[in-house]
Structure formats: structure tokens, C-alpha cells
Design a protein around this motif. Structure first.
Motif, PDB file in Angstrom:
ATOM      1  N   ILE A   1      36.456  38.693  24.830  1.00 37.05           N
ATOM      2  CA  ILE A   1      36.029  37.322  25.145  1.00 37.05           C
ATOM      3  C   ILE A   1      37.207  36.495  25.641  1.00 37.05           C
ATOM      4  CG2 ILE A   1      35.022  35.208  24.204  1.00 37.05           C
ATOM      5  CD1 ILE A   1      33.016  37.507  24.338  1.00 37.05           C
ATOM      6  N   GLN A   2      38.323  36.566  24.921  1.00 39.89           N
ATOM      7  CA  GLN A   2      39.486  35.732  25.258  1.00 39.89           C
ATOM      8  C   GLN A   2      40.148  36.170  26.558  1.00 39.89           C
ATOM      9  OE1 GLN A   2      40.380  32.827  23.777  1.00 39.89           O
ATOM     10  NE2 GLN A   2      38.433  33.195  22.707  1.00 39.89           N
ATOM     11  N   ALA A   3      40.217  37.476  26.805  1.00 37.94           N
ATOM     12  CA  ALA A   3      40.848  37.957  28.046  1.00 37.94           C
ATOM     13  C   ALA A   3      40.043  37.516  29.265  1.00 37.94           C
ATOM     14  CB  ALA A   3      40.985  39.481  28.019  1.00 37.94           C
ATOM     15  N   LEU A   4      38.713  37.611  29.194  1.00 38.86           N
ATOM     16  CA  LEU A   4      37.868  37.154  30.300  1.00 38.86           C
ATOM     17  C   LEU A   4      38.020  35.652  30.512  1.00 38.86           C
ATOM     18  CD1 LEU A   4      34.614  39.234  29.655  1.00 38.86           C
ATOM     19  CD2 LEU A   4      36.074  39.367  31.684  1.00 38.86           C
ATOM     20  N   LYS A   5      37.996  34.901  29.433  1.00 40.57           N
ATOM     21  CA  LYS A   5      38.147  33.440  29.525  1.00 40.57           C
ATOM     22  C   LYS A   5      39.490  33.078  30.137  1.00 40.57           C
ATOM     23  CE  LYS A   5      38.136  29.295  26.617  1.00 40.57           C
ATOM     24  NZ  LYS A   5      37.999  28.783  25.211  1.00 40.57           N
ATOM     25  N   GLN A   6      40.537  33.750  29.679  1.00 38.15           N
ATOM     26  CA  GLN A   6      41.897  33.483  30.159  1.00 38.15           C
ATOM     27  C   GLN A   6      42.026  33.802  31.647  1.00 38.15           C
ATOM     28  OE1 GLN A   6      45.587  35.943  28.944  1.00 38.15           O
ATOM     29  NE2 GLN A   6      45.349  34.480  27.259  1.00 38.15           N
ATOM     30  N   ALA A   7      41.466  34.943  32.060  1.00 38.35           N
ATOM     31  CA  ALA A   7      41.566  35.349  33.459  1.00 38.35           C
ATOM     32  C   ALA A   7      40.852  34.375  34.381  1.00 38.35           C
ATOM     33  CB  ALA A   7      40.994  36.760  33.630  1.00 38.35           C
ATOM     34  N   LEU A   8      39.680  33.919  33.965  1.00 42.95           N
ATOM     35  CA  LEU A   8      38.910  32.989  34.797  1.00 42.95           C
ATOM     36  C   LEU A   8      39.587  31.627  34.887  1.00 42.95           C
ATOM     37  CD1 LEU A   8      35.366  34.059  33.608  1.00 42.95           C
ATOM     38  CD2 LEU A   8      36.243  34.204  35.942  1.00 42.95           C
ATOM     39  N   GLU A   9      40.165  31.183  33.768  1.00 44.67           N
ATOM     40  CA  GLU A   9      40.904  29.908  33.802  1.00 44.67           C
ATOM     41  C   GLU A   9      42.108  30.016  34.721  1.00 44.67           C
ATOM     42  OE1 GLU A   9      41.770  29.200  29.710  1.00 44.67           O
ATOM     43  OE2 GLU A   9      39.784  28.306  29.279  1.00 44.67           O
ATOM     44  N   HIS A  10      42.797  31.163  34.664  1.00 48.48           N
ATOM     45  CA  HIS A  10      43.961  31.395  35.520  1.00 48.48           C
ATOM     46  C   HIS A  10      43.551  31.448  36.992  1.00 48.48           C
ATOM     47  CE1 HIS A  10      47.483  34.238  36.734  1.00 48.48           C
ATOM     48  NE2 HIS A  10      47.785  32.984  36.982  1.00 48.48           N
ATOM     49  N   ALA A  11      42.395  32.077  37.267  1.00 45.46           N
ATOM     50  CA  ALA A  11      41.935  32.214  38.653  1.00 45.46           C
ATOM     51  C   ALA A  11      41.448  30.893  39.227  1.00 45.46           C
ATOM     52  CB  ALA A  11      40.834  33.260  38.723  1.00 45.46           C
ATOM     53  N   GLY A  12      40.896  30.046  38.368  1.00 45.57           N
ATOM     54  CA  GLY A  12      40.418  28.757  38.837  1.00 45.57           C
ATOM     55  C   GLY A  12      39.239  28.847  39.791  1.00 45.57           C
ATOM     56  N   ILE A  13      38.296  29.724  39.496  1.00 49.03           N
ATOM     57  CA  ILE A  13      37.145  29.900  40.376  1.00 49.03           C
ATOM     58  C   ILE A  13      35.880  29.407  39.676  1.00 49.03           C
ATOM     59  CG2 ILE A  13      38.162  31.817  41.640  1.00 49.03           C
ATOM     60  CD1 ILE A  13      36.461  33.732  39.960  1.00 49.03           C
ATOM     61  N   ALA A  14      34.855  29.108  40.478  1.00 46.95           N
ATOM     62  CA  ALA A  14      33.587  28.634  39.939  1.00 46.95           C
ATOM     63  C   ALA A  14      32.748  29.805  39.441  1.00 46.95           C
ATOM     64  CB  ALA A  14      32.820  27.865  41.016  1.00 46.95           C
ATOM     65  N   LYS A  15      31.811  29.497  38.519  1.00 42.05           N
ATOM     66  CA  LYS A  15      30.913  30.541  38.005  1.00 42.05           C
ATOM     67  C   LYS A  15      30.176  31.242  39.134  1.00 42.05           C
ATOM     68  CE  LYS A  15      29.874  28.053  33.681  1.00 42.05           C
ATOM     69  NZ  LYS A  15      28.778  27.488  32.862  1.00 42.05           N
ATOM     70  N   SER A  16      29.775  30.484  40.127  1.00 43.47           N
ATOM     71  CA  SER A  16      28.978  31.034  41.228  1.00 43.47           C
ATOM     72  C   SER A  16      29.775  31.980  42.110  1.00 43.47           C
ATOM     73  CB  SER A  16      28.424  29.897  42.084  1.00 43.47           C
ATOM     74  OG  SER A  16      29.493  29.116  42.614  1.00 43.47           O
ATOM     75  N   GLU A  17      31.120  31.985  41.975  1.00 37.40           N
ATOM     76  CA  GLU A  17      31.962  32.850  42.807  1.00 37.40           C
ATOM     77  C   GLU A  17      32.196  34.223  42.190  1.00 37.40           C
ATOM     78  OE1 GLU A  17      35.021  30.191  45.277  1.00 37.40           O
ATOM     79  OE2 GLU A  17      35.199  29.855  43.117  1.00 37.40           O
ATOM     80  N   ILE A  18      31.676  34.447  40.978  1.00 35.25           N
ATOM     81  CA  ILE A  18      31.870  35.739  40.318  1.00 35.25           C
ATOM     82  C   ILE A  18      30.799  36.709  40.797  1.00 35.25           C
ATOM     83  CG2 ILE A  18      32.040  36.959  38.124  1.00 35.25           C
ATOM     84  CD1 ILE A  18      32.684  34.208  36.850  1.00 35.25           C
ATOM     85  N   GLY A  19      31.222  37.760  41.503  1.00 33.85           N
ATOM     86  CA  GLY A  19      30.268  38.736  42.004  1.00 33.85           C
ATOM     87  C   GLY A  19      29.839  39.738  40.958  1.00 33.85           C
ATOM     88  N   GLY A  20      30.717  40.036  40.007  1.00 39.45           N
ATOM     89  CA  GLY A  20      30.388  40.992  38.958  1.00 39.45           C
ATOM     90  C   GLY A  20      31.613  41.362  38.148  1.00 39.45           C
ATOM     91  N   ILE A  21      31.362  41.983  36.997  1.00 43.23           N
ATOM     92  CA  ILE A  21      32.419  42.379  36.066  1.00 43.23           C
ATOM     93  C   ILE A  21      32.212  43.849  35.724  1.00 43.23           C
ATOM     94  CG2 ILE A  21      33.441  41.989  33.784  1.00 43.23           C
ATOM     95  CD1 ILE A  21      32.374  39.062  33.996  1.00 43.23           C
ATOM     96  N   GLY A  22      33.286  44.647  35.841  1.00 44.04           N
ATOM     97  CA  GLY A  22      33.205  46.071  35.533  1.00 44.04           C
ATOM     98  C   GLY A  22      34.034  46.425  34.317  1.00 44.04           C
ATOM     99  N   PHE A  23      33.521  47.350  33.499  1.00 39.06           N
ATOM    100  CA  PHE A  23      34.200  47.788  32.270  1.00 39.06           C
ATOM    101  C   PHE A  23      35.046  49.038  32.503  1.00 39.06           C
ATOM    102  CE2 PHE A  23      30.756  45.532  29.949  1.00 39.06           C
ATOM    103  CZ  PHE A  23      31.488  44.920  28.943  1.00 39.06           C
ATOM    104  N   SER A  24      36.237  49.050  31.922  1.00 39.41           N
ATOM    105  CA  SER A  24      37.048  50.249  31.737  1.00 39.41           C
ATOM    106  C   SER A  24      37.458  50.285  30.271  1.00 39.41           C
ATOM    107  CB  SER A  24      38.301  50.195  32.626  1.00 39.41           C
ATOM    108  OG  SER A  24      39.271  51.138  32.204  1.00 39.41           O
TER     109      SER A  24
END
Length: 516
Positions: free
Chosen positions: A60-83
Motif C-alpha cells: 500500500i505504502q510503496a504504491l502511494k509513495q510512487a504515485l505521489e512522486h510521479a505526480g499523475i492523476a488517477k485517470s492517467e494510470i493505465g494499469g498495475i502489474g505484480f512481480s
């Protein structure tokens, strides 16, 4: 089809020491990162665990941190992949609550169960069907260990799952497992793409104890709202179930065609190549895991990568460490510079780097390290070079097994911490006798997860298109004279290993008694 206009894809890599989330542009550039570290738990010697809730919170925190760092809108996220790292095991109750910690790949508590499977012959048949070598890393002997040593926990368990399955269950409320993670359990039949009946019988469980297997391109939507709000994304953001970190690393550096070999040397090491159909080894030397139904990754892991050089630095290389402090540089740079003045083959000094036992190609937890051929003419710099070469000899031995199964390499793509050293990269090229290419680092497993998500969601038509997004930073051609030296020494290296098999067993038993 997902629009490529202002669309970003996130690779989420749940690793052994941290969880990383990286936001990538459609061209593969990094827009933002998040990284949450956590502790490895060692409650008893040879055990290695992680606390599932800690890992989930890190996701949860890594995703939140990455998105805050990227500074992009929710609508700009095309998808999230797991490794995720392979071979983890958690027993959960009917409500999904963990009954155990996550028992990870480095845990060796089930040595006796793995040895028993090997001894009675059934283990080799299970390996041939599942592609997972019989070893304590595998969830199959771990489940056997739980049944024999924690019977109450075993009986109470409704499911036996990996850390990725735990995270997905928490986020989406369903038990699914991708073919890739399933193929690293020792319980999954590679040709049927379903749970293997003989392996289930040996483990003492049924299909109902396991998640539903799905392709690595399977798409999840409808995340629980409270977690979506905490991360800062739309609950309907598509998640792609993804694959294991190992096979995604191949994708992330563009080694996905037959004849392309990926070598990773970080703390440990691995050699992998992609084949169009499942291949297992009659000698049991290699694994076979799924990337997609048309891409199967065969290869082997080594316990003994850069951690060997760190051990030598900490215990024996104090002059180089002191010199590095005076110059304000990395001690490894000083050590490797000293090794550069020594001829290929370290003037006949060999290092067998089995300080942590060895996985591929020998699968021998009792192997131990040794220097062989020491003479009065050998100085510290010879030992440093022997360590560098010994790590690569262990990797080369896996490469020999792959050559036997899939044919010779056409190209080697290498990554990991070792790739920062020009000399070490050149030794690899000389030893393997092939050109070695070093792609620009993209955090290959995270990048592979993002690429697979792009492919699954229609933003990339073919996985081969990844090559347009990867730039090569260094190339090394082999010196054939040095190649012949390494070929001769590898013959001796293997003879030393096989001639010491009984002695490895005796010294390992002696060391075990000392620790009891």
C-alpha cells in the motif's frame, strides 16, 4: 485498447528485503518510485520468514509513495502489474487470517522432507512434471514439514498460499494464483496448467487447499474501496496478476527470444533463457517456470553471487577498505582494480564459492566453500580475482546445463550489481565465450511487471516490442585466449566439486553438531 496518451503503467515488485513500485511512461522511462524496506525474520537457525501484514502494508505504502512522486492523476494510470519473489508459503484459516508467517525461499527447515523425496525417487518424477527442483526452497516440502511438525496448524489451514496470493486476497477478496508463481511451488503440472495430483498426494492436500490458477495476463478490477482511497487510485484501476520476479527480469531486459540468455548477479545469481514449450532436465539441474503460455523460462539460481565478494571484503580485504576510505571511493572498486593486475585464472587459484551450499546445478545444501591450488606465489589480489572468477564459474555451470537443454547461446544480457564493474563484465564475456550486453538498468523485475501489464491491457501488441524500449549501455567481446584458460580451469573446478562430495557431507554434519 488502452490509450497510450498520457497513460502510465506501474510495476509493483514484492521482494525479499523491500517492495518497490515504479511508475513508467509508455516509452519505459521512470516517472516516479516508491520503496518500502522490511526485516527478514529468523526465529530459529535455518528458518527465514516475513510477517504477511508487514508486506501488505508495504505494498500500500510503496504504491502511494510512487504515485505521489510521479505526480499523475488517477485517470492517467493505465494499469498495475505484480512481480513477486517465488516459493513463499503462508497457511491461512477459513477467514483468510494467517496461521503462519510467510515462509520464504531462503528457509531451509524442510531439508529432511526434501531429502526424503529425493531418496525415494518420487521427487524426481514430481520435478519432471512440475519443473520445480526438489529443494527446501519449494512450497511442496514446506507443506510436508508443516503437516509433520505443526499438525494442528496444518489441520486448521483452509488454504496454502504465496505472499502475492495473500496481497491479492486482501485487495480483491479472491484466491487466484498466476501460472508463473504456481509453477514455482512444486505442485503445478506444467503441461496440464493445473495442480498435479501426485504432488498433492505427497503434500497431503487437495486442490481446494490451493488458489485457482490463472494466466499471468489475468486482469483484476474492483479493488476494495478503502485500500484504493489509501493508495490514491480509482477502485476500478486494472491490476494484472503478473508473474514471478525471475521470469519478469528476463522480460525487463529484453531476453525473451530463444538463444538469449539472461544472467543476473546481485547478492545471489541466476541464469535463465526462454523456450517456446516446457522443458525439464533428466538430470534435475534446472527449473522451468511460466512467463506466458508461449514463453517458458528455464534456468537455475545460485546462492553464491555478490555476497561472496562482500564476505571476502569484510573478513580479509582490510587494506583495500582502508585505501578506499582514504580515496573516498567504494572498497569494491579498489579490490577489483587490484584483481585487474592478475592474469586470467588467478595463476592457478580456484575458488569454489559454496559458503551457503548451492542450488543449481548441483542442488546440494551440504556443499561448502574452498580455495584450491594455493601456492606461495599467491597474494591477496590473486584471492580477490579467484573470488570474482569463482562466482562466475558457479554461474557458468548453470549455463552448461541450459546449453544441454536448449542449445548454445546467441547473446548474453547481464544485469545486477556486478554489472557496475567493467573488469567483472569482461571476465564474464571471456568465460562464456560470447558477447555480453548490459542493458540500462530499469529495475528489471518491476519493469517486466509493467511491460506485462501493458501487453495484457492492449498497450503493447507483442512482448518482443519490449526490445524497442531497452537501451544497451555496454558491450563486451570475449578474448579467446582467456576463454581457453577458463575452459581448462572449469574442468578442474567441476572435478574438485565432485571429488569432495563425501567430504562436504562430513564437514556439514560436523558444523551442524557444533551449532546444536
Amino acid at each position: 485498447m488502452t490509450s497510450m496518451t498520457q497513460t502510465y503503467f506501474i510495476g509493483l515488485d514484492i521482494g525479499t528485503t523491500s517492495t518497490k513500485a515504479i511508475v513508467f511512461t509508455p516509452s519505459g522511462a521512470i516517472r516516479g518510485t516508491g520503496n518500502i524496506d522490511y526485516q527478514l525474520l529468523v526465529p530459529q537457525p535455518s528458518w527465514a520468514e516475513q510477517e504477511p501484514e508487514t508486506i501488505f502494508a508495504a505494498v500500500i505504502q510503496a504504491l502511494k509513495q510512487a504515485l505521489e512522486h510521479a505526480g499523475i492523476a488517477k485517470s492517467e494510470i493505465g494499469g498495475i502489474g505484480f512481480s513477486t519473489a517465488m516459493h513463499s508459503l503462508i497457511a491461512v484459516d477459513p477467514s483468510g487470517n494467517p496461521l503462519t508467517n510467510s515462509i520464504i525461499w531462503a528457509d531451509n527447515r524442510s531439508v529432511a522432507q526434501a531429502d526424503r523425496l529425493k531418496a525415494d525417487g518420487v521427487g524426481h518424477q514430481i520435478y519432471l512434471a512440475t519443473g520445480t527442483p526438489i529443494h527446501p526452497m519449494s512450497p511442496l516440502p514446506k507443506i510436508m514439514w508443516l503437516r509433520e511438525n505443526l499438525p494442528d496448524t496444518f489441520r486448521r489451514a483452509a488454504k496454502f498460499i504465496s505472499i502475492k496470493e495473500y496481497v491479492i486476497y486482501r485487495l480483491f477478496g479472491e484466491y487466484i494464483v498466476d501460472y508463473s508463481i504456481a509453477s514455482a511451488t512444486g505442485l503445478f503440472n506444467l503441461r496440464k496448467l493445473d495442480w498435479d495430483e501426485e504432488a498433492l498426494r505427497v503434500a497431503g492436500i487437495s486442490k481446494q487447499h490451493l488458489s485457482e490458477p490463472v494466466p499471468t495476463t489475468h486482469i483484476l478490477r474492483g479493488m476494495k474501496i478503502r485500500y484504493a482511497e489509501e493508495i490514491g487510485i480509482d477502485p476500478d484501476t486494472p491490476f494484472v496478476v503478473g508473474a514471478s520476479d525471475g521470469v519478469l527480469a528476463n522480460l525487463g531486459i529484453g531476453a525473451i527470444d530463444p538463444g538469449q540468455v539472461a544472467i543476473t548477479i546481485g547478492t545471489s545469481g541466476a541464469v535463465r533463457t526462454v523456450v517456446p514449450e516446457p522443458i525439464t532436465d533428466p538430470k534435475g539441474r534446472t527449473f522451468c517456470y511460466v512467463l506466458t503460455e508461449n514463453h517458458w523460462v528455464i534456468g537455475g539460481p545460485s546462492n553464491n553471487g555478490g555476497i561472496m565478494l562482500r564476505w571476502f571484503r569484510d573478513e580479509f580485504s582490510w587494506p583495500e577498505v582502508e585505501k578506499a576510505k582514504q580515496l573516498g571511493v567504494d572498497p569494491y572498486d579498489v579490490m577489483i582494480q587490484a584483481a585487474e593486475h592478475v592474469r586470467a585464472g588467478a595463476d592457478g587459484l580456484l575458488f569454489l564459492p559454496f559458503l551457503s551450499g548451492e542450488r543449481a546445478p548441483y542442488w546440494n545444501a551440504q556443499a561448502r566453500g574452498s580455495f584450491f591450488g594455493i601456492g606461495l606465489h599467491h597474494k591477496r589480489e590473486h584471492f580477490i580475482r579467484a573470488v570474482l572468477e569463482g562466482i562466475l564459474f558457479s554461474v557458468y555451470s548453470i549455463g552448461i546445463a541450459l546449453r544441454d537443454l536448449a542449445g548454445g547461446a546467441k547473446e548474453i544480457r547481464a544485469s545486477g550489481g556486478f554489472a557496475r564493474s567493467r573488469e567483472w563484465r569482461q571476465i564474464m564475456s571471456d568465460m562464456f565465450g560470447y558477447e555480453v550486453l548490459i542493458p540500462e538498468s530499469h529495475e528489471s523485475s518491476s519493469f517486466g511487471a509493467a511491460l506485462l501489464a501493458m501487453h495484457a491491457l492492449g498497450a503493447m501488441d507483442h512482448l518482443q516490442d519490449v526490445k524497442k524500449m531497452i537501451h544497451i549501455s555496454h558491450r563486451h567481446e570475449p578474448d579467446l585466449e582467456r576463454s581457453s584458460v577458463y575452459l581448462e580451469l572449469f574442468y578442474i573446478y567441476e572435478r574438485v566439486y565432485y571429488n569432495l562430495l563425501e567430504e562436504y557431507k562430513l564437514i556439514a554434519e560436523f558444523q551442524k553438531r557444533l551449532n546444536n
